[in-house]
Motif scaffolding. Structure first.
Motif, PDB file in Angstrom:
ATOM      1  N   GLN A 114      72.117  36.735  45.924  1.00  0.00           N
ATOM      2  CA  GLN A 114      71.537  35.538  45.820  1.00  0.00           C
ATOM      3  C   GLN A 114      70.023  35.288  46.675  1.00  0.00           C
ATOM      4  N   GLU A 116      65.154  32.305  34.979  1.00  0.00           N
ATOM      5  CA  GLU A 116      66.519  31.809  35.576  1.00  0.00           C
ATOM      6  C   GLU A 116      67.335  32.756  35.814  1.00  0.00           C
ATOM      7  N   THR A 148      71.140  34.147  37.125  1.00  0.00           N
ATOM      8  CA  THR A 148      72.589  33.874  37.192  1.00  0.00           C
ATOM      9  C   THR A 148      73.403  35.049  37.580  1.00  0.00           C
ATOM     10  N   TYR A 181      73.728  40.666  37.296  1.00  0.00           N
ATOM     11  CA  TYR A 181      73.309  39.236  37.153  1.00  0.00           C
ATOM     12  C   TYR A 181      72.522  39.469  35.662  1.00  0.00           C
TER      13      TYR A 181
END
Length: 343
Positions: free
Chosen positions: A254, A269, A271, A291
């Motif tokens: 992250q 963006e 994820t 991701y």
């Protein structure tokens, strides 16, 4: 480079075979020596002679001498019986191929060669064929081994030249390695940029500082684009840095997404889907992340990343494809990431 090497070795193999055949035919005599009864050539010759017309057998007899005719008929009957016995003689497979003891050496002598030379030339041909991967024979034999054991048998310098089951292994800078599909091509722009050596270029009176982040190598499918590829990036890190200092894999992943992949204001963006850690041989610990990144243009790219550190360098492999194609290419991209490790 591997294609040129294979072609050179293949031409060498073909040259050896042609030279041996030409030399053999030059030394072939016009009249073969007599063949023992029951031998490979002897059986075939007698069988052929037994089917000749009877008139041809009696040509040697004197047509005006009854004694000669009787004698010829008797000899013919005796010869016919011998021929029938020879034709009916059972010859095993090995004797049919190699002949009776000593017959192989006589046949080789007829060709102007010897058993030693015959074996030497053929052994050399086999070695050259295997070395050149002639008609893919080396790749086929290595592919008989399970999993990636065929690639493991190859020396590190040759693992990129012999594809096994559609995969080849790349070793970069003596520091890392991973597997890529056989049909994927190395990005020459990255190769040329690294060969130019930005740290050695001179601008005015100063040298450029070595970059903090540099792409070490990249591969992609023919006629591909940025949406599908695999690359390894090198980053400079403080001495003594370890992956464990970043925390758990999910925390480290992250942090990577927020600071480097899709920072605030970049229009991207990211994820996070999964994050794991694994000990991969002597290369040490590897963090692996999966991701999805949504670009500003709306394109969604599915990524899988493997990260390892050594000394003051962080190595990160990233394999990606469009999100809509991930289902078909998932296994290949995951294999590339799983195979990545330091050496």
């Amino acid at each position: 480079q591997s294609t040129r090497c294979s072609l050179k070795l293949s031409l060498l193999l073909a040259t050896l075979l042609v030279c041996d055949l030409v030399d053999a035919f030059i030394h072939v005599p016009f009249a073969p020596p007599p063949c023992p009864a029951g031998s490979r050539r002897g059986v075939l010759n007698k069988f052929r002679m037994s089917n000749e017309p009877s008139d041809a057998k009696e040509i040697v007899a004197d047509p005006f001498s009854s004694v000669s005719k009787g004698k010829s008929r008797g000899e013919t009957a005796t010869k016919d019986t011998g021929r029938e016995n020879a034709a009916q003689e059972q010859v095993d497979f090995l004797t049919y191929i190699f002949g009776k003891p000593g017959e192989l050496d006589r046949d080789l002598a007829m060709l102007g060669t010897s058993r030693r030379r015959f074996l030497t030339i053929n052994a050399a041909s086999v070695i050259v064929a295997l070395g050149a991967n002639f008609l893919g024979v080396t790749s086929y034999l290595l592919g008989l081994l399970p999993d990636s054991q065929g690639l493991d048998l190859l020396p590190a310098e040759l693992s990129g030249f012999y594809p096994v089951r559609g995969w080849k292994r790349y070793r970069g800078e003596g520091a890392f390695q991973f597997e890529v599909p056989q049909g994927w091509l190395q990005d020459q722009a990255v190769t040329f940029a690294n060969a130019a050596g930005p740290a050695d270029r001179v601008q005015g009176m100063k040298k450029r500082a070595a970059p903090m982040v540099r792409t070490a190598v990249a591969f992609g499918p023919p006629k591909g684009d940025f949406k599908e590829n695999v690359s390894v990036v090198k980053s400079r890190i403080p001495a003594g840095f370890t992956l464990s200092s970043l925390g758990e894999p999910s925390v480290a992943a992250q942090r990577l997404l927020d600071s480097a992949i899709a920072p605030a204001g970049s229009g991207k963006e990211a994820t996070l889907l999964d994050a794991t850690r694994e000990q991969r041989g002597i290369g040490g610990e590897v963090y692996q992340f999966e991701y999805v990144v949504r670009l500003g243009s709306g394109v969604r790219l599915h990524n899988i990343c493997a990260v390892a550190a050594r000394g003051d360098t962080l190595y990160s492999l990233t394999a990606l494809s469009p999100e809509e194609e991930w289902g078909d290419k998932k296994e290949s991209l995951q294999r590339m990431a799983r195979s990545f490790k330091l050496v």
